[in-house]
Design a protein around this motif. Structure first.
Motif, PDB file in Angstrom:
ATOM      1  N   TYR A 112     -32.661  61.182   2.880  1.00 19.38           N
ATOM      2  CA  TYR A 112     -31.849  61.479   4.067  1.00 19.38           C
ATOM      3  C   TYR A 112     -32.654  61.268   5.349  1.00 19.38           C
ATOM      4  N   LEU A 113     -33.912  61.736   5.334  1.00 20.71           N
ATOM      5  CA  LEU A 113     -34.759  61.575   6.518  1.00 20.71           C
ATOM      6  C   LEU A 113     -35.047  60.103   6.776  1.00 20.71           C
ATOM      7  N   ALA A 114     -35.268  59.338   5.713  1.00 17.38           N
ATOM      8  CA  ALA A 114     -35.543  57.899   5.868  1.00 17.38           C
ATOM      9  C   ALA A 114     -34.368  57.192   6.537  1.00 17.38           C
ATOM     10  N   LYS A 115     -33.152  57.554   6.155  1.00 15.92           N
ATOM     11  CA  LYS A 115     -31.964  56.959   6.779  1.00 15.92           C
ATOM     12  C   LYS A 115     -31.925  57.280   8.272  1.00 15.92           C
ATOM     13  N   MET A 116     -32.231  58.517   8.613  1.00 16.26           N
ATOM     14  CA  MET A 116     -32.234  58.915  10.020  1.00 16.26           C
ATOM     15  C   MET A 116     -33.304  58.176  10.815  1.00 16.26           C
ATOM     16  N   MET A 117     -34.528  58.098  10.231  1.00 16.91           N
ATOM     17  CA  MET A 117     -35.665  57.557  10.963  1.00 16.91           C
ATOM     18  C   MET A 117     -35.642  56.035  11.052  1.00 16.91           C
ATOM     19  N   ALA A 118     -34.842  55.391  10.209  1.00 15.10           N
ATOM     20  CA  ALA A 118     -34.778  53.923  10.226  1.00 15.10           C
ATOM     21  C   ALA A 118     -34.314  53.383  11.574  1.00 15.10           C
ATOM     22  N   LYS A 119     -33.642  54.200  12.347  1.00 17.74           N
ATOM     23  CA  LYS A 119     -33.131  53.766  13.657  1.00 17.74           C
ATOM     24  C   LYS A 119     -34.208  53.795  14.744  1.00 17.74           C
ATOM     25  N   PHE A 120     -35.358  54.398  14.436  1.00 17.58           N
ATOM     26  CA  PHE A 120     -36.385  54.624  15.461  1.00 17.58           C
ATOM     27  C   PHE A 120     -37.674  53.902  15.068  1.00 17.58           C
ATOM     28  N   ASP A 121     -37.855  52.681  15.608  1.00 18.58           N
ATOM     29  CA  ASP A 121     -38.999  51.875  15.194  1.00 18.58           C
ATOM     30  C   ASP A 121     -40.304  52.278  15.865  1.00 18.58           C
ATOM     31  N   SER A 122     -40.274  53.323  16.689  1.00 18.40           N
ATOM     32  CA  SER A 122     -41.521  53.809  17.290  1.00 18.40           C
ATOM     33  C   SER A 122     -42.323  54.663  16.301  1.00 18.40           C
ATOM     34  N   TYR A 123     -41.709  55.022  15.155  1.00 19.83           N
ATOM     35  CA  TYR A 123     -42.394  55.816  14.139  1.00 19.83           C
ATOM     36  C   TYR A 123     -42.815  54.945  12.963  1.00 19.83           C
ATOM     37  N   ARG A 124     -44.010  55.194  12.457  1.00 19.18           N
ATOM     38  CA  ARG A 124     -44.469  54.542  11.233  1.00 19.18           C
ATOM     39  C   ARG A 124     -44.613  55.598  10.135  1.00 19.18           C
ATOM     40  N   VAL A 125     -44.431  55.178   8.914  1.00 17.28           N
ATOM     41  CA  VAL A 125     -44.484  56.100   7.771  1.00 17.28           C
ATOM     42  C   VAL A 125     -45.847  56.034   7.091  1.00 17.28           C
ATOM     43  N   GLU A 126     -46.383  57.197   6.760  1.00 16.20           N
ATOM     44  CA  GLU A 126     -47.575  57.291   5.916  1.00 16.20           C
ATOM     45  C   GLU A 126     -47.336  58.390   4.886  1.00 16.20           C
ATOM     46  N   MET A 127     -47.966  58.256   3.725  1.00 19.01           N
ATOM     47  CA  MET A 127     -47.830  59.257   2.665  1.00 19.01           C
ATOM     48  C   MET A 127     -49.197  59.677   2.151  1.00 19.01           C
ATOM     49  N   GLU A 128     -49.258  60.922   1.727  1.00 17.88           N
ATOM     50  CA  GLU A 128     -50.473  61.448   1.099  1.00 17.88           C
ATOM     51  C   GLU A 128     -50.072  62.240  -0.133  1.00 17.88           C
ATOM     52  N   GLU A 129     -50.812  62.032  -1.228  1.00 15.70           N
ATOM     53  CA  GLU A 129     -50.608  62.856  -2.424  1.00 15.70           C
ATOM     54  C   GLU A 129     -51.952  63.373  -2.906  1.00 15.70           C
ATOM     55  N   ILE A 130     -51.968  64.646  -3.324  1.00 12.45           N
ATOM     56  CA  ILE A 130     -53.188  65.301  -3.802  1.00 12.45           C
ATOM     57  C   ILE A 130     -52.917  65.841  -5.200  1.00 12.45           C
TER      58      ILE A 130
END
Length: 243
Positions: A112-130
């Motif tokens: 759901y968040l990805a769908k929302m954020m797809a409209k805003f190209d000023s944000y980049r995605v990063e992920m972390e897993e521990i």
């Protein structure tokens, strides 16, 4: 319900405890030292083994006409092969990178968040897993599932373990890859963070597992759900998210 446990490490033992608490019976505890003797007596099998034996475990279940729940990761290059075998044998199958009910809610939130954020190209995605140091695959299957959720709902085209500097990608290619930082440390059941970062702020969603019980409970619930069914399913079906 009679359960065959394929893999009897820490996760298998936790599943055993929770299954017994819920009134079920364990008819096989399969590890590297014993055989599949007893598998045919099971109503369902739960596989939390290691990548190099997962395919053997899953195929043995289909040949024995036993539904299988697989939480093993790191073997998914053979998934299509196992799906085909499941259909040929009219079996029942659920494979998930994470059976935790909380993580599956997190998957839905991530989509759901990805769908929302797809409209805003000023944000980049990063992920972390521990994860704990005994985890054999990196990044985790859960992190890959999260990345796939973002990719399906955005302009990203792939993911890369950390930043793919060794391949010298162009700036445009790098912008389409989701970097995943995989950290291994002692006694961490699993923490996953998805971050949307801009020059002015950061938006994050995070799931932290406190112990293995959530993974085990979800697997047992999936096993209870699949008995009597035929086909290939997901945790969306178990949790009725598709409706």
């Amino acid at each position: 319900m009679k359960i065959a446990l394929l893999g009897y490490g820490k996760m298998g033992q936790t599943i055993e405890r929770i299954a017994l608490e819920r009134g079920h019976e364990i008819v096989l505890k399969k590890d590297e030292f014993n055989t599949y003797d007893g598998l045919s007596n099971a109503d369902v099998a739960i596989d939390f083994s290691i990548p190099m034996v997962a395919v053997s475990n899953i195929s043995s279940c289909f040949h024995a006409n036993v539904p299988v729940i697989s939480g093993t990761t790191g073997w998914l290059e053979h998934y299509d092969e196992m799906a085909t075998l499941c259909k040929e044998k009219n079996g029942a199958f659920i494979s998930s990178s994470n059976f935790s009910l909380g993580v599956n809610l997190f998957f839905e939130l991530n989509d759901y968040l990805a769908k929302m954020m797809a409209k805003f190209d000023s944000y980049r995605v990063e992920m972390e897993e521990i994860h704990h140091t005994q985890k054999l695959d990196a990044p985790s299957g859960t992190a890959i599932s999260l990345a796939k959720g973002v990719i399906a709902n955005s302009n990203y085209t792939g993911w890369a373990l950390e930043k793919p500097e060794s391949t010298h990608p162009s700036k445009s290619e790098l912008a389409k890859q989701i970097p995943i930082d995989a950290i291994r440390t002692e006694n961490v059941p699993g923490t996953h963070t998805v971050s949307y970062i801009s020059e002015v702020d950061t938006i994050e969603i995070k799931h932290t597992a406190h112990n293995r019980d959530g993974f085990a409970l979800g697997a047992v619930i999936a096993a209870e759900w699949i008995v009597g069914k035929k086909g290939i399913f997901t945790m969306k079906d178990v949790l009725n998210f598709n409706n």
